[in-house]
Design a protein around this motif. Structure first.
Motif, PDB file in Angstrom:
ATOM      1  N   ALA A 179       0.844  -1.194   0.000  1.00 56.39           N
ATOM      2  CA  ALA A 179       0.000   0.000   0.000  1.00 56.39           C
ATOM      3  C   ALA A 179       0.881   1.247   0.000  1.00 56.39           C
ATOM      4  CB  ALA A 179      -0.910  -0.003   1.224  1.00 56.39           C
ATOM      5  N   ASP A 180       0.255   2.390  -0.247  1.00 55.27           N
ATOM      6  CA  ASP A 180       0.916   3.682  -0.066  1.00 55.27           C
ATOM      7  C   ASP A 180       0.489   4.190   1.299  1.00 55.27           C
ATOM      8  OD1 ASP A 180       1.856   6.263  -0.031  1.00 55.27           O
ATOM      9  OD2 ASP A 180       0.420   7.024  -1.492  1.00 55.27           O
ATOM     10  N   PHE A 181       1.413   4.260   2.231  1.00 59.04           N
ATOM     11  CA  PHE A 181       1.046   4.610   3.597  1.00 59.04           C
ATOM     12  C   PHE A 181       0.461   6.012   3.685  1.00 59.04           C
ATOM     13  CE2 PHE A 181       1.843   6.263   7.849  1.00 59.04           C
ATOM     14  CZ  PHE A 181       1.259   5.262   8.621  1.00 59.04           C
ATOM     15  N   PHE A 239      -3.294   5.261   4.609  1.00 57.45           N
ATOM     16  CA  PHE A 239      -3.363   5.191   6.072  1.00 57.45           C
ATOM     17  C   PHE A 239      -3.290   6.575   6.712  1.00 57.45           C
ATOM     18  CE2 PHE A 239      -2.540   4.528  10.399  1.00 57.45           C
ATOM     19  CZ  PHE A 239      -2.789   3.205  10.731  1.00 57.45           C
ATOM     20  N   ALA A 240      -2.166   7.268   6.564  1.00 56.35           N
ATOM     21  CA  ALA A 240      -1.917   8.473   7.364  1.00 56.35           C
ATOM     22  C   ALA A 240      -2.980   9.552   7.158  1.00 56.35           C
ATOM     23  CB  ALA A 240      -0.526   9.029   7.047  1.00 56.35           C
ATOM     24  N   SER A 241      -3.227   9.918   5.913  1.00 58.63           N
ATOM     25  CA  SER A 241      -4.196  10.995   5.677  1.00 58.63           C
ATOM     26  C   SER A 241      -5.606  10.560   6.051  1.00 58.63           C
ATOM     27  CB  SER A 241      -4.147  11.454   4.219  1.00 58.63           C
ATOM     28  OG  SER A 241      -4.532  10.421   3.350  1.00 58.63           O
ATOM     29  N   PRO A 276       5.340   4.008  -0.622  1.00 59.39           N
ATOM     30  CA  PRO A 276       4.951   2.628  -0.953  1.00 59.39           C
ATOM     31  C   PRO A 276       5.649   1.645  -0.018  1.00 59.39           C
ATOM     32  CG  PRO A 276       5.719   3.851  -2.894  1.00 59.39           C
ATOM     33  CD  PRO A 276       6.125   4.630  -1.685  1.00 59.39           C
ATOM     34  N   ILE A 277       4.874   0.823   0.654  1.00 58.75           N
ATOM     35  CA  ILE A 277       5.434  -0.121   1.613  1.00 58.75           C
ATOM     36  C   ILE A 277       4.811  -1.502   1.419  1.00 58.75           C
ATOM     37  CG2 ILE A 277       5.949   1.598   3.383  1.00 58.75           C
ATOM     38  CD1 ILE A 277       3.359   0.686   4.818  1.00 58.75           C
ATOM     39  N   GLU A 278       5.522  -2.500   1.934  1.00 56.38           N
ATOM     40  CA  GLU A 278       4.961  -3.839   2.084  1.00 56.38           C
ATOM     41  C   GLU A 278       5.017  -4.198   3.557  1.00 56.38           C
ATOM     42  OE1 GLU A 278       5.445  -8.507   0.638  1.00 56.38           O
ATOM     43  OE2 GLU A 278       6.750  -6.944  -0.197  1.00 56.38           O
ATOM     44  N   VAL A 279       3.910  -4.711   4.063  1.00 53.79           N
ATOM     45  CA  VAL A 279       3.802  -5.071   5.474  1.00 53.79           C
ATOM     46  C   VAL A 279       3.928  -6.580   5.620  1.00 53.79           C
ATOM     47  CG1 VAL A 279       2.217  -5.190   7.431  1.00 53.79           C
ATOM     48  CG2 VAL A 279       2.392  -3.086   6.113  1.00 53.79           C
ATOM     49  N   ILE A 280       4.829  -7.000   6.496  1.00 58.74           N
ATOM     50  CA  ILE A 280       4.951  -8.418   6.851  1.00 58.74           C
ATOM     51  C   ILE A 280       4.274  -8.585   8.199  1.00 58.74           C
ATOM     52  CG2 ILE A 280       6.523 -10.359   7.160  1.00 58.74           C
ATOM     53  CD1 ILE A 280       6.663  -8.930   4.396  1.00 58.74           C
ATOM     54  N   PRO A 281       3.146  -9.287   8.253  1.00 63.02           N
ATOM     55  CA  PRO A 281       2.384  -9.338   9.508  1.00 63.02           C
ATOM     56  C   PRO A 281       3.039 -10.226  10.556  1.00 63.02           C
ATOM     57  CG  PRO A 281       1.328 -10.694   7.843  1.00 63.02           C
ATOM     58  CD  PRO A 281       2.475 -10.002   7.155  1.00 63.02           C
ATOM     59  N   THR A 282       2.690  -9.947  11.798  1.00 63.04           N
ATOM     60  CA  THR A 282       3.074 -10.845  12.885  1.00 63.04           C
ATOM     61  C   THR A 282       2.261 -12.125  12.767  1.00 63.04           C
ATOM     62  OG1 THR A 282       1.425  -9.843  14.331  1.00 63.04           O
ATOM     63  CG2 THR A 282       3.652  -8.955  14.437  1.00 63.04           C
TER      64      THR A 282
END
Length: 412
Positions: free
Chosen positions: A127-129, A133-135, A391-397
């Motif tokens: 996603a694009d953080f 998310f932030a805004s 642009p980020i990729e999240v690796i979940p717990t």
């Protein structure tokens, strides 16, 4: 020797080595664009913040309402562009409703929004953080606190972008100026309609509280209220989005902190404070000298445009030990990132609460946050420095960490 250009791509990407050079050799000097003066050392910044009789905020209305705009900009009438005693009257207007208790009551709303957005982030993975998310998190908080319609999220983002760009638009760029004029028309009409709606039916929000608190002999006008709403939307959205974005960028570049914060969530407030110092959400603030003065051993002519480079002051070697090291264990933050004195930011408690809540929800769900771009594009606005996109990729717990905050001993 050529002047430093604050908007040169290499400066925008990493201004801090350039700031360090200025602090060493030319702490108060002229730079591009337009030969403005900059102040780079912590002590000189503090002096300028305190001396409102010489370093005027009101004088900077030329940046928000240049003659070629050919339209009144309500932001020019806000307290951030006012000097005492006018500033005190306008700040008192906001203080009636914009209180720490009001923000505290928002925390559960912020948390539910952050949890929902974080769950979505984990599910999407990429996603694009900034936009995803932030805004969105900050628009939701502002809508709840102030009384804005959250369905207008995209309008708020466009409105903010247009408002902060006014001072950088060329007088010859007639198409862009027309866009900004339309934006100001839209914003002003929306704010006036909102005031009229709350007069018909008061609700549990800041606009209603402002209307409740006005007495028969109150000198404040609807235009004062509109100016305040302009400021809260533009400043609130821009600075909080920048703070959250830098927070996640730091976590992506320093992945060990995610593990540390997940294990010891009581350390999160200190982490947020160091993000604020390391990458201030207000990177610079503008003043106009009302008379000739001396600062840092340099004579500044009357009517000089001066940029107080907070981002430089918060890396000043004479004020902070090893200032380019990210260290949440610092004992003395000495933070000018939210201004000082009369212009200390009204939304500081909101920004800190939002950042803390967002970080708490992210560290529960994310084992790693990885950048998905080699080089970031930075915004072209002097008062904030933020990636246009993240642009980020999240690796979940494997599973969410417990919400409880264990007691922590020891140091970073």
């Amino acid at each position: 020797m050529s002047r430093l250009n604050l908007f040169a791509p290499d400066v925008r990407e990493n201004p801090y080595p350039f700031y360090a050079e200025l602090r060493r050799n030319s702490p108060v000097c002229q730079v591009e664009p337009n030969g403005m003066w900059v102040v780079t050392r912590y002590d000189d910044l503090l002096t300028a913040f305190k001396n409102t009789q010489i370093f005027s905020s009101a004088g900077m209305r030329v940046a928000t309402e240049p003659p070629y705009l050919r339209r009144h900009n309500p932001l020019s009438g806000s307290m951030i562009l006012a000097d005492p005693p006018r500033h005190g009257a306008l700040r008192g207007l906001a203080n009636r409703a914009f209180t720490a208790s009001a923000v505290s009551s928002l925390e559960q709303h912020m948390r539910s929004t952050a949890a929902r957005l974080a769950d979505d982030l984990v599910q999407r993975r990429v996603a694009d953080f900034v936009t995803d998310f932030a805004s969105r998190a900050q628009v939701s908080a502002l809508a709840k606190l102030i009384g804005f319609d959250p369905s207008l999220e995209k309008h708020f983002e466009r409105w903010t972008t247009d408002l902060v760009s006014v001072g950088t638009i060329s007088p010859e760029d007639h198409a862009r100026l027309d866009e900004v004029r339309r934006t100001i028309d839209e914003m002003e009409q929306y704010m006036l309609d909102l005031l009229a709606s709350r007069r018909r039916r008061l609700e549990n929000d800041l606009v209603s509280d402002l209307l409740r608190s006005r007495s028969n002999d109150d000198a404040t006008t609807d235009q004062d209220l509109v100016a305040l709403l302009f400021l809260l939307l533009v400043a609130g959205l821009e600075t909080a989005t920048s703070l959250m974005t830098h927070m996640v960028l730091i976590l992506a570049r320093r992945p060990a902190w995610l593990d540390r914060l997940r294990a010891e969530p009581a350390l999160i407030p200190g982490f947020v404070e160091e993000v604020i110092r390391f990458e201030p959400p207000v990177h610079a603030t503008m003043r106009l000298t009302l008379a000739e003065t001396e600062l840092g051993g340099v004579r500044l002519p009357a009517h000089s445009v001066v940029a107080l480079l907070v981002g430089s002051g918060m890396r000043d070697e004479t004020r902070f030990k090893d200032p380019d090291r990210f260290d949440p264990g610092r004992r003395d933050q000495a933070n000018l990132a939210f201004g000082h004195g009369a212009h200390f930011c009204l939304g500081v408690f909101l920004a800190r609460t939002q950042a803390r809540v967002v970080l708490e929800e992210l560290v529960r769900r994310c084992s790693r946050i990885e950048l998905r771009v080699e080089r970031l594009e930075w915004n072209a606005v002097l008062n904030t420095r933020c990636p246009v996109a993240l642009p980020i990729e999240v690796i979940p717990t494997s599973r969410p960490a417990a919400r409880e905050r264990p007691s922590v001993q020891g140091s970073w």
